[in-house]
Design an enzyme around this catalytic site. Sequence first.
Site, PDB file in Angstrom:
ATOM      1  N   GLU A   1      -0.674  -4.060  14.697  1.00 28.15           N
ATOM      2  CA  GLU A   1       0.625  -3.534  15.106  1.00 28.15           C
ATOM      3  C   GLU A   1       1.196  -4.165  16.363  1.00 28.15           C
ATOM      4  O   GLU A   1       2.369  -4.465  16.433  1.00 28.15           O
ATOM      5  CB  GLU A   1       0.503  -2.020  15.309  1.00 28.15           C
ATOM      6  CG  GLU A   1       1.847  -1.360  15.386  1.00 28.15           C
ATOM      7  CD  GLU A   1       1.852  -0.006  14.684  1.00 28.15           C
ATOM      8  OE1 GLU A   1       2.922   0.588  14.621  1.00 28.15           O
ATOM      9  OE2 GLU A   1       0.797   0.437  14.212  1.00 28.15           O
TER      10      GLU A   1
ATOM     11  N   ARG B   1      -5.340   6.178  -0.087  1.00 23.64           N
ATOM     12  CA  ARG B   1      -4.469   5.075   0.280  1.00 23.64           C
ATOM     13  C   ARG B   1      -4.734   3.997  -0.769  1.00 23.64           C
ATOM     14  O   ARG B   1      -5.856   3.536  -0.916  1.00 23.64           O
ATOM     15  CB  ARG B   1      -4.843   4.573   1.672  1.00 23.64           C
ATOM     16  CG  ARG B   1      -3.669   3.913   2.323  1.00 23.64           C
ATOM     17  CD  ARG B   1      -3.758   3.950   3.819  1.00 23.64           C
ATOM     18  NE  ARG B   1      -2.767   4.862   4.370  1.00 23.64           N
ATOM     19  CZ  ARG B   1      -2.368   4.810   5.624  1.00 23.64           C
ATOM     20  NH1 ARG B   1      -2.858   3.903   6.436  1.00 23.64           N
ATOM     21  NH2 ARG B   1      -1.464   5.643   6.077  1.00 23.64           N
TER      22      ARG B   1
ATOM     23  N   THR C   1       5.752   9.990   9.711  1.00 24.23           N
ATOM     24  CA  THR C   1       6.304   8.627   9.686  1.00 24.23           C
ATOM     25  C   THR C   1       6.133   7.990   8.308  1.00 24.23           C
ATOM     26  O   THR C   1       6.832   7.046   7.961  1.00 24.23           O
ATOM     27  CB  THR C   1       5.642   7.711  10.738  1.00 24.23           C
ATOM     28  OG1 THR C   1       4.252   7.580  10.420  1.00 24.23           O
ATOM     29  CG2 THR C   1       5.784   8.278  12.139  1.00 24.23           C
TER      30      THR C   1
ATOM     31  N   CYS D   1       1.079  12.218   8.260  1.00 27.05           N
ATOM     32  CA  CYS D   1       1.925  11.794   9.366  1.00 27.05           C
ATOM     33  C   CYS D   1       3.361  11.672   8.860  1.00 27.05           C
ATOM     34  O   CYS D   1       3.611  10.973   7.880  1.00 27.05           O
ATOM     35  CB  CYS D   1       1.442  10.453   9.922  1.00 27.05           C
ATOM     36  SG  CYS D   1       2.449   9.911  11.311  1.00 27.05           S
TER      37      CYS D   1
ATOM     38  N   ARG E   1       0.838  -1.199   0.000  1.00 26.99           N
ATOM     39  CA  ARG E   1       0.000   0.000   0.000  1.00 26.99           C
ATOM     40  C   ARG E   1       0.867   1.242   0.000  1.00 26.99           C
ATOM     41  O   ARG E   1       1.980   1.247   0.517  1.00 26.99           O
ATOM     42  CB  ARG E   1      -0.955   0.013   1.196  1.00 26.99           C
ATOM     43  CG  ARG E   1      -0.283   0.093   2.560  1.00 26.99           C
ATOM     44  CD  ARG E   1      -0.162   1.510   3.086  1.00 26.99           C
ATOM     45  NE  ARG E   1       0.174   1.533   4.496  1.00 26.99           N
ATOM     46  CZ  ARG E   1       0.897   2.471   5.090  1.00 26.99           C
ATOM     47  NH1 ARG E   1       1.412   3.458   4.408  1.00 26.99           N
ATOM     48  NH2 ARG E   1       1.137   2.420   6.393  1.00 26.99           N
TER      49      ARG E   1
ATOM     50  N   ARG F   1       5.077  -8.010  12.692  1.00 28.93           N
ATOM     51  CA  ARG F   1       3.875  -7.749  13.496  1.00 28.93           C
ATOM     52  C   ARG F   1       3.066  -9.026  13.539  1.00 28.93           C
ATOM     53  O   ARG F   1       3.090  -9.790  12.584  1.00 28.93           O
ATOM     54  CB  ARG F   1       2.947  -6.726  12.824  1.00 28.93           C
ATOM     55  CG  ARG F   1       3.459  -5.343  12.671  1.00 28.93           C
ATOM     56  CD  ARG F   1       2.380  -4.524  11.972  1.00 28.93           C
ATOM     57  NE  ARG F   1       2.786  -3.136  11.799  1.00 28.93           N
ATOM     58  CZ  ARG F   1       2.022  -2.202  11.251  1.00 28.93           C
ATOM     59  NH1 ARG F   1       0.818  -2.514  10.804  1.00 28.93           N
ATOM     60  NH2 ARG F   1       2.438  -0.969  11.126  1.00 28.93           N
TER      61      ARG F   1
ATOM     62  N   GLU G   1      -6.753   8.549   6.552  1.00 31.23           N
ATOM     63  CA  GLU G   1      -5.631   9.305   7.139  1.00 31.23           C
ATOM     64  C   GLU G   1      -4.919  10.151   6.082  1.00 31.23           C
ATOM     65  O   GLU G   1      -4.365  11.196   6.374  1.00 31.23           O
ATOM     66  CB  GLU G   1      -4.648   8.352   7.821  1.00 31.23           C
ATOM     67  CG  GLU G   1      -3.509   9.079   8.517  1.00 31.23           C
ATOM     68  CD  GLU G   1      -2.553   8.137   9.237  1.00 31.23           C
ATOM     69  OE1 GLU G   1      -1.356   8.448   9.267  1.00 31.23           O
ATOM     70  OE2 GLU G   1      -2.992   7.100   9.779  1.00 31.23           O
TER      71      GLU G   1
ATOM     72  N   ARG H   1       4.087   0.541   2.430  1.00 26.61           N
ATOM     73  CA  ARG H   1       4.264  -0.609   3.302  1.00 26.61           C
ATOM     74  C   ARG H   1       4.019  -1.849   2.448  1.00 26.61           C
ATOM     75  O   ARG H   1       2.901  -2.093   1.994  1.00 26.61           O
ATOM     76  CB  ARG H   1       3.267  -0.529   4.463  1.00 26.61           C
ATOM     77  CG  ARG H   1       3.478  -1.609   5.498  1.00 26.61           C
ATOM     78  CD  ARG H   1       2.697  -1.335   6.799  1.00 26.61           C
ATOM     79  NE  ARG H   1       2.997  -2.420   7.725  1.00 26.61           N
ATOM     80  CZ  ARG H   1       2.369  -3.591   7.715  1.00 26.61           C
ATOM     81  NH1 ARG H   1       1.368  -3.803   6.882  1.00 26.61           N
ATOM     82  NH2 ARG H   1       2.729  -4.546   8.546  1.00 26.61           N
TER      83      ARG H   1
END
Length: 354
Positions: A309, A220, A269, A267, A117, A304, A216, A276
Amino acid sequence: QTMAAFPVWTAENHSLVKKHLTPEHWKTLGDLKSKECNYTLLQAVQSTIDNQDSGTGIYAGDEDCYSIFAPVFDPIIAEYHGGYTAEKKHVTDMETEKLVIKDPSVYKDYVISTRIRVGRNIRGYGLSPGITREQRKEVEALVTEGLNSLTGDLSGSYYPLSDMKEEDRQRLVDDHFLFKKGDRFLESCGANRDWPESRGIYHNQEKNFLVWLNEEDQTRIISMEMGADFKAVFSRLSRGIAAVEKILTSKGKEFAFNDHHGYIHSCPTNLGTGMRASVHVKIPKVSKLPNFKEICEELRLQPRGTRGEHSEDDSGVYDISNKHRIGYTEVQLVQTVIDGVAALIAKEKELNKK
């Protein structure tokens, strides 16, 4: 309007915001407002103020935040992304042909599924924490026009969350496609406003290409399938992104990208590739080793439990993904997963012989 007081942190707060935000920043940057949606430094760190257990603790309301609040963002980005300092450059590369899979049979019987993604946001609009209601509607209209023009294996349907039929909703839940309202961290930074308006899900007929809209990030984009055909998954993702980008270009729009931050995300990060790439892989013996996390770390992978997570898994099935996001191309990160997972499987086979 008087400026808010400098935040009060608890002793339990170990966030990067607490570490890097100074009263001096507060004084010099506190009155600034970002270009696309008047986002302030207070809004950017509100999530940590409300949630003292935050890890990173800062969000960007729009692309401009990364510039005007750079004295706060830069050290946080550098620390989170392992020394990715302000002068470093990020390059993108989505060419599937460059991926090298030495022996595809290695993954058989071990890799259950593969999923990649990325996030993408359109320049000139706020990111989810700061976007206005009108902008969000425009983003939905732009992106769905792009998605509805997809053909061949990518063609499918868009399901808006706000007026979804019950049977569609249930089917999307059963397929694990439906996304929920953001968590308390996203709530605090403003990403959940006007929920569920202008949010939705697109998927193709085969259900192996999926786009979440205005979650978010504005988009995505997800490509996935059972098994370990990394090239097919990456190629589908790449083609999907290119098709949406083509529509944007025809309307004089583009994805927000610069050669330091890479693709802009709400974000920090996720900056860089925002990618990912993950597999669900069966490694019951390796995952029980006391140094399993260190083994993954050396391979630049993040393990994970398959339920998310912070879940540990007793079935021996783990979700293994690339640890890095920025300073590497998409091709390099997918290659890291291809090679790293092969190394974990080789170790598993070795342990099986004992």
